[in-house]
Design a protein around this motif. Structure first.
Motif, PDB file in Angstrom:
ATOM      1  N   TRP A 272       1.909   2.448  -3.291  1.00 32.08           N
ATOM      2  CA  TRP A 272       0.798   3.103  -3.966  1.00 32.08           C
ATOM      3  C   TRP A 272       0.660   4.535  -3.453  1.00 32.08           C
ATOM      4  CZ3 TRP A 272      -3.790   5.616  -3.790  1.00 32.08           C
ATOM      5  CH2 TRP A 272      -4.591   5.532  -4.919  1.00 32.08           C
TER       6      TRP A 272
ATOM      7  N   LYS B 203       0.833  -1.185   0.000  1.00 31.41           N
ATOM      8  CA  LYS B 203       0.000   0.000   0.000  1.00 31.41           C
ATOM      9  C   LYS B 203       0.884   1.259   0.000  1.00 31.41           C
ATOM     10  CE  LYS B 203      -4.621   0.686   1.661  1.00 31.41           C
ATOM     11  NZ  LYS B 203      -5.651   0.393   2.631  1.00 31.41           N
TER      12      LYS B 203
ATOM     13  N   THR C 125     -10.070   3.968   1.686  1.00 30.11           N
ATOM     14  CA  THR C 125     -10.191   3.137   2.891  1.00 30.11           C
ATOM     15  C   THR C 125     -11.465   2.277   2.893  1.00 30.11           C
ATOM     16  OG1 THR C 125     -11.254   5.001   3.994  1.00 30.11           O
ATOM     17  CG2 THR C 125      -8.889   4.736   4.366  1.00 30.11           C
TER      18      THR C 125
END
Ligand SMILES: [Zn+2]
Length: 366
Positions: A204, A201, A233
């Motif tokens: 990203w 993550k 989220t």
């Protein structure tokens, strides 16, 4: 607008596809490493759903199916009714960018299958799209295309779960397929290191940060920024909803049943009376106009989009010849005279000017 690029000898992935490795025989690693999925079979699927079915409080419905009006979820709905003999509630998240023909197909399908359709409208996408398009076109690169659909996911990602809870249903069917797994290039693009192994993550987030530094307009609207965060989220609170309410989500075409393209087309057109937009021969991509726009923009900026990826999968899976796939690809890359401009105008930007900027920057796909 279709000029065929040089591709892998076996599939339709172009030789400049993200992270592609073509060997000396001209074959890409996706073809070299392809192995047919071992599906667990419909009996196993029926076995699995017995337990959540027992937990249901609803007298009316056995399960909830997320229904987008696209062919994948239509096939899923058909499968749940006809093959599994269950009584689903179809839930449709209407983001206000749905073509008339999709509503018609949905109504037909639900009438023929005798399924209740619950439509929930929301304007998240409509509120964000003008800002995101105007921001994106300042620096029109494929890496930041993820923002275009912000507001779309927020509608459907948790709607199905929330509806299931409200109705006292514990079983949910999702439309994920092995084909969609292949479309990962869209999220990989933005990462700083484009090596396929790194899917963290953090990678990203850093990649997104870079795009924002290069084009701060992407985050200059507070409402849209909040929604960007909420979507980022969304999986977390979706998971919470699932755990707290003891929901079971099953993906028939991912783990249990082989996705067969010919059977799907047969069902859509002969059994469910599906209609295609005028001039189209291909059922694969029509639905939410923001999706169509995004596919167009991926094609313009990269030279390929999901259709290249999906058809390549079907070639490897032995469902379609390369020649057939090429015809389908060409049909799908013909977005229709004026249609993209119409979508852009509807989304609140000047379509003509927008396309002119693209044409200047990407003359080779114009
Ligand atoms: Zn290949």
């Amino acid at each position: 607008m279709t000029s065929m690029k040089k591709t892998c000898k076996k599939c339709l992935l172009p030789t400049d596809y993200l992270n592609i490795e073509i060997d000396d025989k001209g074959i890409c690693q996706h073809c070299r490493n392809f192995s047919k999925t071992e599906f667990l079979g419909p009996e196993k699927l029926l076995e699995l759903v017995q337990e959540p079915l027992k937990r249901n409080q609803s007298k009316k419905y056995d399960c909830v199916v997320g229904y987008s009006g696209g062919r994948d979820s239509t096939y899923l709905l058909w499968y749940v009714v006809k093959k599994l003999k269950l009584r689903p509630l179809a839930v449709f998240s209407d983001d206000l960018f749905i073509p008339e023909i999709v509503y018609e197909n949905m109504e037909n399908t639900c009438r023929i299958l005798d399924v209740d359709l619950r439509t929930i409208k929301h304007d998240n996408l409509k509120k964000c799209l003008p800002h995101h398009l105007k921001a994106w076109i300042r620096r029109p690169v494929p890496e930041s295309l993820a923002v275009i659909n912000v507001g779309e996911r927020i509608g459907y990602e948790t709607l199905v779960e929330e509806t299931a809870v409200k109705e006292g249903v514990h079983l949910i069917f999702g439309g994920r397929t092995p084909i969609q797994e292949e479309e990962r290039y869209k999220s990989e693009l933005i990462k700083l290191s484009k090596s396929p192994g790194r899917q963290g993550k953090m990678d990203w987030i850093m990649g997104y940060g870079k795009q924002v530094l290069l084009n701060p307009a992407l985050v200059s609207n507070l409402f849209c920024l909040k929604l960007q965060y909420k979507e980022f989220t969304v999986n977390k609170w979706k998971q919470k909803l699932i755990e707290e309410n003891d929901l079971t989500i099953v993906y028939p075409f991912y783990d249990y049943v082989h996705w067969v393209e010919d059977e799907l087309e047969e069902i859509l057109f002969n059994e469910l009376n599906w209609k295609l937009p005028e001039g189209k021969i291909n059922s694969s991509r029509f639905g939410c106009e923001a999706d169509t726009l995004r596919q167009y923009l991926f094609y313009r900026t990269l030279g390929y989009n999901d259709t290249h990826v999906d058809l390549s999968y079907l070639i490897r899976d032995g469902q379609i010849s390369k020649e057939e796939a090429k015809d389908k690809l060409e049909d799908s890359l013909d977005f229709g005279e004026g249609y993209i401009e119409y979508i852009l105008n509807k989304a609140g930007v000047n379509g003509k000017q927008f396309i002119q900027v693209l044409d200047r920057k990407y003359p080779e796909t114009a």
